[in-house]
Write an enzyme that holds these catalytic residues in place. Sequence first.
Site, PDB file in Angstrom:
ATOM      1  N   GLU A 246     -34.314  62.442  13.301  1.00 47.29           N
ATOM      2  CA  GLU A 246     -35.060  62.003  12.108  1.00 47.29           C
ATOM      3  C   GLU A 246     -36.394  61.354  12.490  1.00 47.29           C
ATOM      4  O   GLU A 246     -36.690  60.239  12.062  1.00 47.29           O
ATOM      5  CB  GLU A 246     -34.214  60.981  11.322  1.00 47.29           C
ATOM      6  CG  GLU A 246     -32.834  61.461  10.914  1.00 47.29           C
ATOM      7  CD  GLU A 246     -31.937  60.340  10.354  1.00 47.29           C
ATOM      8  OE1 GLU A 246     -32.333  59.150  10.441  1.00 47.29           O
ATOM      9  OE2 GLU A 246     -30.859  60.658   9.842  1.00 47.29           O
TER      10      GLU A 246
ATOM     11  N   CYS B  48     -58.534  38.898  -1.425  1.00 49.29           N
ATOM     12  CA  CYS B  48     -58.448  37.436  -1.410  1.00 49.29           C
ATOM     13  C   CYS B  48     -57.135  36.963  -0.787  1.00 49.29           C
ATOM     14  O   CYS B  48     -56.265  36.430  -1.469  1.00 49.29           O
ATOM     15  CB  CYS B  48     -58.600  36.907  -2.820  1.00 49.29           C
ATOM     16  SG  CYS B  48     -60.132  37.485  -3.550  1.00 49.29           S
TER      17      CYS B  48
ATOM     18  N   TYR C 130     -46.695  43.556  10.385  1.00 49.33           N
ATOM     19  CA  TYR C 130     -45.976  43.617  11.671  1.00 49.33           C
ATOM     20  C   TYR C 130     -46.788  43.060  12.829  1.00 49.33           C
ATOM     21  O   TYR C 130     -46.382  43.217  13.977  1.00 49.33           O
ATOM     22  CB  TYR C 130     -45.654  45.073  12.038  1.00 49.33           C
ATOM     23  CG  TYR C 130     -44.941  45.893  11.008  1.00 49.33           C
ATOM     24  CD1 TYR C 130     -43.680  45.519  10.528  1.00 49.33           C
ATOM     25  CD2 TYR C 130     -45.489  47.079  10.535  1.00 49.33           C
ATOM     26  CE1 TYR C 130     -43.016  46.305   9.598  1.00 49.33           C
ATOM     27  CE2 TYR C 130     -44.829  47.875   9.610  1.00 49.33           C
ATOM     28  CZ  TYR C 130     -43.599  47.479   9.144  1.00 49.33           C
ATOM     29  OH  TYR C 130     -42.939  48.270   8.238  1.00 49.33           O
TER      30      TYR C 130
ATOM     31  N   GLY D   5     -40.068  60.119  12.407  1.00 49.87           N
ATOM     32  CA  GLY D   5     -41.103  59.921  11.395  1.00 49.87           C
ATOM     33  C   GLY D   5     -42.435  59.640  12.075  1.00 49.87           C
ATOM     34  O   GLY D   5     -43.311  60.501  12.183  1.00 49.87           O
TER      35      GLY D   5
HETATM   36  C1  LIG Z   1     -37.599  55.159   8.841  1.00 45.54           C
HETATM   37  C2  LIG Z   1     -36.438  55.976   9.241  1.00 45.54           C
HETATM   38  C3  LIG Z   1     -36.607  57.035  10.140  1.00 45.54           C
HETATM   39  C4  LIG Z   1     -37.928  57.351  10.822  1.00 45.54           C
HETATM   40  O1  LIG Z   1     -38.186  56.379  11.787  1.00 45.54           O
HETATM   41  P1  LIG Z   1     -39.455  56.529  12.795  1.00 45.54           P
HETATM   42  O2  LIG Z   1     -39.441  55.289  13.574  1.00 45.54           O
HETATM   43  O3  LIG Z   1     -40.653  56.642  11.928  1.00 45.54           O
HETATM   44  O4  LIG Z   1     -39.230  57.728  13.618  1.00 45.54           O
HETATM   45  C5  LIG Z   1     -35.501  57.807  10.439  1.00 45.54           C
HETATM   46  N1  LIG Z   1     -34.287  57.542   9.896  1.00 45.54           N
HETATM   47  C6  LIG Z   1     -34.089  56.520   9.036  1.00 45.54           C
HETATM   48  C7  LIG Z   1     -32.742  56.291   8.472  1.00 45.54           C
HETATM   49  C8  LIG Z   1     -35.148  55.697   8.685  1.00 45.54           C
HETATM   50  O5  LIG Z   1     -34.933  54.684   7.845  1.00 45.54           O
END
Ligand SMILES: *Cc1c(COP(=O)(O)O)cnc(C)c1O
Length: 431
Positions: free
Chosen positions: A288, A359, A331, A290
Amino acid sequence: MLNFYFDLIMTVAKHFQLKDDTLHAENVSLEQLAHDFGTPLYVYSRQALHDAWYSYHVAAQGRDVLVCYGMKANSNLAILNEFSRLGTGFDIVSGGELARVIAAKGDPAKVVFSGVGKQRWEIEAALDAGIKCFNVESEAELERINQIAGEKGVKAPISLRVNPDVDAKTHPYISTGLKDNKFGVDINEAPAIYARAQAMPHLEIVGVDCHIGSQITEISPYLDALDKLIALIKQLQSQGITLSHLDIGGGLGIRYTDETPATPTELLSAVFKALDAADLGHLQLVLEPGRSMVGNAGVLLTRVEYVKTNQDKHFAIVDAAMNDLIRPTLYDAWHDVEPVRPRTGSAPAPAYDIVGPICESGDWLAKDRALHLAQGDLLAIMSAGAYAFTMSSQYNTRPRAAEVIVDDQSVHLVRPRESLESLFDSERLID
Ligand SMILES: *Cc1c(COP(=O)(O)O)cnc(C)c1O
């Protein structure tokens, strides 16, 4: 050979670089883009998106791997459509994201649905769309899904998101696999919960998953988690529960400054080795990612409105702000700042805080950057493809930025700048 060729491409292809003293996205000057579309502006490189996807494709080594892009990192329809055409699925965390996948012509059968708070309507929509799997995060959620699937006369494909209690060694806000995080179920309780799921008539157990955090640069936290997942899968086998996939989540980091994050190939080679050693090489591997799919594929282009000095402190006030890019203040994140037309000064460059017009003292994008700057200069906030536009807001009644994708010499406007009227169109006066 393929790997060698790929490494070669990666070292040669830099998607944002100086040409004729001006920073370009592929073969389009950022100055031209600012002129044509205004600032602040998100600029993405199509080739960079492809390269990021390709790094996972190569890492899969022809095995059964499904990349479910963690789309909350950047959910512009054009980007979803691009990845979908390359064959990815999606990791969604809301019914809204599912609607985006469908609007972008993504394949619902390659969607996994994560998140601790799935509502009834979201579960219904996901069942209607025929998603690949619900990544279930509690027993109460199992019961709700079983109930709704029963009403619809279908079986819901489920996986338990387990919390392996490993330290991803990243920022506490983006660490999700420790036992005091809200995510998933305790891995020690998972066998009992799987047994209960197996007894529920409207569920079909298909996998197990975990996601331990984000901006992870080493593979050791993944391997620690994998050991525990393998032990769990063996335990389930002895209970007569067989799975068809293992989802190890996302989280691979990118280079913001001087990080050297592990590559998909390094990660997957180690994962395949561990799975093969445990006789689990037949499982489909779901990922997964991102941030690592989009983070380095985008920049936030902004113009210096004013420069000023308070006491000894230098400020460059730009037209982008925390509503456009909240990562620095949320962050304490570091983004590189590149002038679009670098000036050369003889005196040492002063250290600027790059701040927005909002602001709030928290409205800053970068601190203490040695730069030669003047009013009107353009700056590129680098590595702004992930968790940037998607986290933007309209705070201070600021329209959200436009987004463009550059492809060699062409430019596609994939989201126009919001109009002022659209910000309060739907609001109503009372008598
Ligand atoms: C945010 C998220 C991702 C993606 O994470 P990255 O650090 O952007 O690769 C994958 N799985 C779940 C469940 C997430 O909440």
